[in-house]
Design an enzyme around this catalytic site. Structure first.
Site, PDB file in Angstrom:
ATOM      1  N   SER A 119       0.693  -1.259   0.494  1.00 46.60           N
ATOM      2  CA  SER A 119       0.105   0.132  -0.123  1.00 46.60           C
ATOM      3  C   SER A 119       1.007   0.873   0.305  1.00 46.60           C
ATOM      4  CB  SER A 119      -0.842   0.116   1.136  1.00 46.60           C
ATOM      5  OG  SER A 119      -1.125   1.355   1.619  1.00 46.60           O
ATOM      6  N   TYR A 160      -3.029  -1.651   9.802  1.00 46.20           N
ATOM      7  CA  TYR A 160      -2.661  -1.807   8.910  1.00 46.20           C
ATOM      8  C   TYR A 160      -1.800  -1.059   8.083  1.00 46.20           C
ATOM      9  CZ  TYR A 160      -5.197  -0.856   3.810  1.00 46.20           C
ATOM     10  OH  TYR A 160      -4.547  -1.257   2.497  1.00 46.20           O
TER      11      TYR A 160
HETATM   12  P1  NAP Z   1     -11.127  -6.644  -1.578  1.00 46.06           P
HETATM   13  O1  NAP Z   1     -11.963  -5.860  -3.068  1.00 46.06           O
HETATM   14  O2  NAP Z   1     -11.915  -6.657  -0.679  1.00 46.06           O
HETATM   15  O3  NAP Z   1     -10.721  -8.092  -1.548  1.00 46.06           O
HETATM   16  C1  NAP Z   1      -9.707  -8.662  -1.597  1.00 46.06           C
HETATM   17  C2  NAP Z   1     -10.040  -9.949  -1.077  1.00 46.06           C
HETATM   18  O4  NAP Z   1      -9.314 -10.863  -0.155  1.00 46.06           O
HETATM   19  C3  NAP Z   1     -11.893 -10.743  -1.443  1.00 46.06           C
HETATM   20  O5  NAP Z   1     -11.871 -11.458  -2.178  1.00 46.06           O
HETATM   21  C4  NAP Z   1     -11.326 -10.966  -0.036  1.00 46.06           C
HETATM   22  O6  NAP Z   1     -12.445 -12.277   0.735  1.00 46.06           O
HETATM   23  C5  NAP Z   1     -10.659 -11.833  -0.207  1.00 46.06           C
HETATM   24  N1  NAP Z   1      -9.825 -12.571   1.707  1.00 46.06           N
HETATM   25  C6  NAP Z   1      -9.922 -11.680   2.456  1.00 46.06           C
HETATM   26  N2  NAP Z   1      -9.085 -11.710   3.798  1.00 46.06           N
HETATM   27  C7  NAP Z   1      -9.805 -13.414   3.818  1.00 46.06           C
HETATM   28  C8  NAP Z   1      -8.671 -14.702   4.074  1.00 46.06           C
HETATM   29  N3  NAP Z   1      -8.168 -14.339   5.361  1.00 46.06           N
HETATM   30  N4  NAP Z   1      -8.261 -15.361   3.482  1.00 46.06           N
HETATM   31  C9  NAP Z   1      -8.272 -15.488   2.139  1.00 46.06           C
HETATM   32  N5  NAP Z   1      -9.022 -14.599   1.475  1.00 46.06           N
HETATM   33  C10 NAP Z   1      -9.200 -13.502   1.884  1.00 46.06           C
HETATM   34  O7  NAP Z   1      -9.914  -5.266  -1.206  1.00 46.06           O
HETATM   35  P2  NAP Z   1      -9.004  -5.061  -2.145  1.00 46.06           P
HETATM   36  O8  NAP Z   1      -8.888  -3.045  -1.898  1.00 46.06           O
HETATM   37  O9  NAP Z   1      -9.024  -5.668  -3.948  1.00 46.06           O
HETATM   38  O10 NAP Z   1      -7.483  -5.202  -1.348  1.00 46.06           O
HETATM   39  C11 NAP Z   1      -6.995  -6.488  -2.377  1.00 46.06           C
HETATM   40  C12 NAP Z   1      -5.615  -5.837  -1.537  1.00 46.06           C
HETATM   41  O11 NAP Z   1      -4.588  -4.673  -1.850  1.00 46.06           O
HETATM   42  C13 NAP Z   1      -5.425  -6.147  -0.124  1.00 46.06           C
HETATM   43  O12 NAP Z   1      -4.622  -5.830   0.526  1.00 46.06           O
HETATM   44  C14 NAP Z   1      -5.491  -3.998   0.213  1.00 46.06           C
HETATM   45  O13 NAP Z   1      -5.000  -4.066   1.653  1.00 46.06           O
HETATM   46  C15 NAP Z   1      -4.107  -3.530  -0.709  1.00 46.06           C
HETATM   47  N6  NAP Z   1      -4.598  -2.312  -1.195  1.00 46.06           N
HETATM   48  C16 NAP Z   1      -6.018  -1.932  -1.055  1.00 46.06           C
HETATM   49  C17 NAP Z   1      -6.065  -0.950  -1.453  1.00 46.06           C
HETATM   50  C18 NAP Z   1      -7.547   0.439  -1.790  1.00 46.06           C
HETATM   51  O14 NAP Z   1      -7.402   1.118  -2.071  1.00 46.06           O
HETATM   52  N7  NAP Z   1      -8.726  -0.817  -2.364  1.00 46.06           N
HETATM   53  C19 NAP Z   1      -5.437   0.162  -1.171  1.00 46.06           C
HETATM   54  C20 NAP Z   1      -4.187  -0.089  -1.473  1.00 46.06           C
HETATM   55  C21 NAP Z   1      -3.965  -1.539  -0.984  1.00 46.06           C
HETATM   56  P3  NAP Z   1     -13.843 -12.051   1.058  1.00 46.06           P
HETATM   57  O15 NAP Z   1     -14.878 -10.998  -0.064  1.00 46.06           O
HETATM   58  O16 NAP Z   1     -14.800 -12.827   1.120  1.00 46.06           O
HETATM   59  O17 NAP Z   1     -13.554 -11.041   2.731  1.00 46.06           O
END
Ligand code: NAP
Length: 246
Positions: free
Chosen positions: A129, A142
């Site tokens: 991130s 986080y």
């Molecule tokens: P998201 O839409 O919530 O997707 C995350 C995925 O990970 C979901 O499918 C979730 O499943 C799955 N997951 C959560 N806990 C899990 C577990 N224990 N075992 C297996 N799968 C699991 O989030 P996103 O925004 O795409 O984020 C993806 C990554 O990018 C994360 O690491 C996040 O920290 C990082 N990131 C995001 C942003 C942002 O602004 N969005 C910015 C920087 C970094 P469920 O939906 O079933 O829980």
């Protein structure tokens, strides 16, 4: 022959965009997630139900994939957000964030290394991130977890360079995904703020005056996983609309 990619958390948001782009680019993709994608993108990838906090389960699934395939790419992407300062973060909260965001990555990397070492080839991407580089308010656990992922990318890059295994961290800024919407919904619920106003404020915080889209992060990941990036390892790759340049 198709290249093989294993991703965690590929059923939603950034992970789902990565799955779609890698499938489009002729990869065989194994998606390890708690639940399958609601959009049906998993039809074109192999879904394995997996909780990344269960280290033994992660190990068994990846070892089974490696028995039948050469794993070229690992993308450790599964993660959760948690919004609180240090005083409002309980030990349980801290453990939960760390178990998913950090130990999940540890488990997946440990599980792919034997086969990547045997093949003397591999690309590992950790979804960190912009918070691996800068702090944000009310983001103690986080922020800590994402800094840890940046560290894992560097140590893994050094320890396995001699096996031609590369490890890099991707550092997205604010990307419009379900996780983003959940985070601002929680904030609005607690503070009583108006969601549209908070969303606009978030956009205005970015030098490019908009949020990033998951497809844009997927393009960077595809490049970093490819041979075009074969001299890039141990790096933190920022994709944040200029946020951390401020
Ligand atoms: P998201 O839409 O919530 O997707 C995350 C995925 O990970 C979901 O499918 C979730 O499943 C799955 N997951 C959560 N806990 C899990 C577990 N224990 N075992 C297996 N799968 C699991 O989030 P996103 O925004 O795409 O984020 C993806 C990554 O990018 C994360 O690491 C996040 O920290 C990082 N990131 C995001 C942003 C942002 O602004 N969005 C910015 C920087 C970094 P469920 O939906 O079933 O829980």
């Amino acid at each position: 022959m198709k290249k093989v990619c294993v991703i965690t958390g590929g059923s939603s948001g950034i992970g789902l965009s990565i799955v779609k782009l890698f499938v489009e680019n002729n990869y065989l993709v194994f998606n390890l997630d708690l639940s399958p994608s609601p959009t049906g993108a998993d039809c074109k990838s192999e879904y394995r139900q997996c909780d990344v906090t269960n280290i033994q389960q992660v190990s068994e699934i990846i070892t089974d994939i490696a028995t039948h395939h050469t794993i070229d790419v690992l993308i450790s992407n599964a993660g959760i957000h948690f919004s609180a300062n240090i005083e409002n973060t309980s030990e349980d909260d801290l453990d939960k964030v760390f178990n998913i965001n950090v130990k999940g990555a540890y488990a997946a990397i440990k599980a792919v290394l034997p086969s990547m070492k045997a093949n003397r080839n591999g690309a590992i991407l950790l979804m960190a991130s912009d918070q691996a580089l800068v702090a944000k308010h009310n983001s103690f656990a986080y922020n800590l977890s994402k800094s840890a992922l940046a560290s894992i990318a560097k140590t893994t890059a050094l320890d396995y360079a001699s096996y031609n295994i590369r490890a890099n961290a991707v550092c997205p800024g604010t990307i419009e995904t379900p996780l983003y919407h959940q985070a601002i919904d929680n904030y609005c619920q607690k503070s009583g703020a108006d969601k549209a106003a908070v969303h606009l404020e978030e956009e205005q915080l970015q030098p490019l005056q908009r949020l990033g889209q998951p497809e844009e992060v997927a393009e960077l990941v595809l490049f970093l996983a490819s041979d075009k990036a074969k001299f890039i390892t141990g790096s933190l790759q920022v994709i944040d609309g200029g946020y951390t340049a401020q």
